[in-house]
Design an enzyme around this catalytic site. Structure first.
Site, mmCIF file in Angstrom:
data_model
loop_
_atom_site.group_PDB
_atom_site.id
_atom_site.type_symbol
_atom_site.label_atom_id
_atom_site.label_comp_id
_atom_site.label_asym_id
_atom_site.label_seq_id
_atom_site.Cartn_x
_atom_site.Cartn_y
_atom_site.Cartn_z
ATOM 1 N N LEU A 57 0.829 -1.208 0.000
ATOM 2 C CA LEU A 57 0.000 0.000 0.000
ATOM 3 C C LEU A 57 0.865 1.262 0.000
ATOM 4 O O LEU A 57 0.531 2.244 -0.683
ATOM 5 C CB LEU A 57 -0.929 -0.013 1.217
ATOM 6 C CG LEU A 57 -2.013 -1.098 1.221
ATOM 7 C CD1 LEU A 57 -2.828 -1.039 2.496
ATOM 8 C CD2 LEU A 57 -2.921 -0.961 0.008
ATOM 9 N N HIS A 58 1.961 1.266 0.756
ATOM 10 C CA HIS A 58 2.868 2.421 0.740
ATOM 11 C C HIS A 58 3.474 2.622 -0.650
ATOM 12 O O HIS A 58 3.609 3.759 -1.121
ATOM 13 C CB HIS A 58 3.975 2.241 1.778
ATOM 14 C CG HIS A 58 3.572 2.599 3.171
ATOM 15 N ND1 HIS A 58 2.821 1.771 3.971
ATOM 16 C CD2 HIS A 58 3.808 3.713 3.916
ATOM 17 C CE1 HIS A 58 2.621 2.340 5.143
ATOM 18 N NE2 HIS A 58 3.196 3.532 5.137
ATOM 19 N N GLU A 59 3.845 1.531 -1.293
ATOM 20 C CA GLU A 59 4.434 1.645 -2.628
ATOM 21 C C GLU A 59 3.418 2.174 -3.632
ATOM 22 O O GLU A 59 3.754 2.991 -4.498
ATOM 23 C CB GLU A 59 4.964 0.282 -3.070
ATOM 24 C CG GLU A 59 5.671 0.290 -4.406
ATOM 25 C CD GLU A 59 6.970 1.080 -4.384
ATOM 26 O OE1 GLU A 59 7.373 1.557 -5.464
ATOM 27 O OE2 GLU A 59 7.566 1.220 -3.299
#
Length: 510
Positions: A438-440
């Site tokens: 999700l961060h990526e």
């Protein structure tokens, strides 16, 4: 001769000094001294002496003699006279002991947390104000005021209207999930069919904004906002589907639970309604339940103050980005292609504004914005964060700094993995893997590059968790893990990621 018959006036003579070696005199002297020391006057004298000499133990002794002053005052006076003198000022004499008990130095490890450090805190504030005032003046003299009227909105922002349309169309997916649950609760479709439809809806919800951003030449900030909202909606959809699946199993299948249910638990075992779904999608939480604790009313004055603070800190974040971070990254070299010393110097130069930006972001989002939403919706549970700044391990930090995401991961990933026979270590790995993906997505998609810097930054937290846990067990009651957390997040990790993504974006554009 008549005068000689009169009795001579009485003569007050000092009693004879006891001879040396008389043990009784010493005991009488000590007893008289103890009685005198217990008197009120002597306690006051000792308190005064303690204040002058810094002996807090003597000053804080309870004056139990004050409760017996009426009964023992005469006796102590008589004893003092019998002992041969007045001992009320004994505390000020050289014979009075100065060192009365064992005490640690104020800055020693055994005593440092038992007293106030307000003065040192004030010193740090003064130093920070002085240092940062110099940096602000130096920055203004070097670059001038870089904030422009078009920072928030300009003509090029009109090109991002497809992203706005995509954001406004995202509520279609929660409505689809609600329709699926209605069909499942009415036994029109099977559980397997409901699970398949939910998988399709959640996948489409996250792929749709990714395709829109990649097909449009949008600004990085606009793409980041859209992906951030899309990830929140995805997390809420997963929680909605997973929770209703569990509720449906408990209701329709008559499945027994191991422990007794409270009245609140029973109230939450019900089919979803359109109102409960709408409230959940707006509420500052990622974990679905049919009802939430509510506050009695909306505090309008408090809400206005929070909105004003939110606007101020949002503007402060823009000022830090434009005035400090942008000039540093524009004048820097790629940290993996330049010299080592140059990369270290740039990272350290970027670390200070990055710390301020990160703290402002945390306060603006987790304290102000989530509390504003909670106040408008009268949402009762406002534990959006804990004291993450005192975390002694990286694991403790991740469990405290973002409570909505932490509760979602524990509820929908960690414990389901454990219940299905997966080991704790693998469950932790899966939790961090989902967070890293999700961060990526939130960073790589708006930047139109796929370098996995954000993904690696999250996955590298696993060895740091092992390291800081080892240090905590080896050196008990230390803040070594807390120092490692601050170093990697604010001094090394985030500035390095900012430099890497900026130069990769610039290389792509050029």
């Amino acid at each position: 001769m008549g005068d000689s018959d009169e009795a001579p006036p009485p003569v007050h003579r000092r009693p004879p000094r006891p001879a040396r070696g008389s043990g009784g005199a010493v005991e009488r002297f000590a007893a008289a001294l103890r009685r005198r020391v217990r008197s009120g006057a002597s306690v006051a004298a000792r308190a005064s002496f303690a204040a002058d000499s810094g002996d807090e133990s003597a000053a804080s002794e309870p004056s139990s003699s004050s409760r017996r002053r009426d009964t023992s005052g005469d006796a102590s006076s008589a004893g003092g006279a019998a002992g041969g003198g007045d001992f009320s000022a004994f505390t000020f004499r050289a014979a009075a002991p100065v060192h009365r008990k064992a005490k640690e130095s104020p800055l020693s490890s055994a005593a440092i947390f038992k007293q106030s450090h307000a003065g040192l805190f004030n010193l740090c504030i003064v130093v920070l104000v002085a240092v940062n005032s110099r940096l602000i003046i130096e920055n203004l003299m070097k670059y001038g005021l870089l904030i422009r009227s078009g920072f928030w909105f300009n003509a090029t922002s009109l090109r991002d209207w497809p992203l706005l349309m995509c954001c406004l169309s995202l509520p279609v997916f929660p409505l689809g999930a609600f329709a699926v649950e209605k069909l499942a609760f009415n036994n029109i479709i099977t559980d397997a069919a409901a699970a398949g439809l939910h998988i399709f809806l959640t996948t489409a919800e996250i792929v749709y904004p990714v395709l829109v951003i990649l097909m449009c030449d949008s600004a990085v900030l606009s793409g980041f906002l859209l992906m951030f909202i899309a990830c929140i909606v995805w997390l809420k959809l997963v929680s909605f589907a997973h929770t209703n699946h569990d509720i449906r199993k408990l209701i329709t299948s008559g499945k027994k639970v191991n422990n007794e249910l409270s009245a609140a638990d029973i109230d939450n075992l019900q089919a979803p309604t359109l109102g409960s779904l709408a409230y959940f999608m707006m509420a500052p939480t990622l974990c679905y339940q049919p009802s939430y604790p509510r506050t009695p009313c909306i505090r309008k004055g408090w809400l206005i103050r929070q909105i004003i603070l939110y606007l101020i800190f949002t503007g402060l974040q823009g000022f830090i980005i434009e005035q400090y971070i942008n000039p540093i990254v524009v004048n820097s070299q790629h940290p993996l292609k330049g010299g080592l010393l140059n990369a270290v110097e740039t990272v350290l130069k970027l670390s200070l504004p990055n710390v301020y930006l990160w703290l402002c972001m945390f306060y603006c989002v987790f304290h102000l914005w989530l509390n504003i939403l909670a106040e408008i919706l009268r949402f009762g549970d406002r534990e959006f964060y804990k004291d993450w700044w005192n975390a002694k391990t990286i694991d403790e930090y991740w469990r405290k700094w973002n409570m909505p995401v932490h509760k979602w991961i524990v509820r929908h990933i960690y414990f389901p993995c454990m219940r299905n026979g997966i080991s704790k270590e693998v469950a932790v790995f899966i939790s961090f893997f989902v967070s890293a993906v999700l961060h990526e997505l939130c960073v790589a998609v708006p930047c139109h590059i796929l370098k996995f810097w954000a993904f690696l930054g999250i996955m590298l937290q696993i060895p740091l968790i092992v390291l800081t846990s080892y240090l905590k067990n080896k050196f008990r009651d230390t803040m070594v893990g807390n120092m490692i957390f601050w170093f990697f997040f604010c001094i090394y990790g985030q500035p390095m990621c900012v430099l890497l993504y900026y130069h990769d974006v610039m290389n792509r554009i050029n």
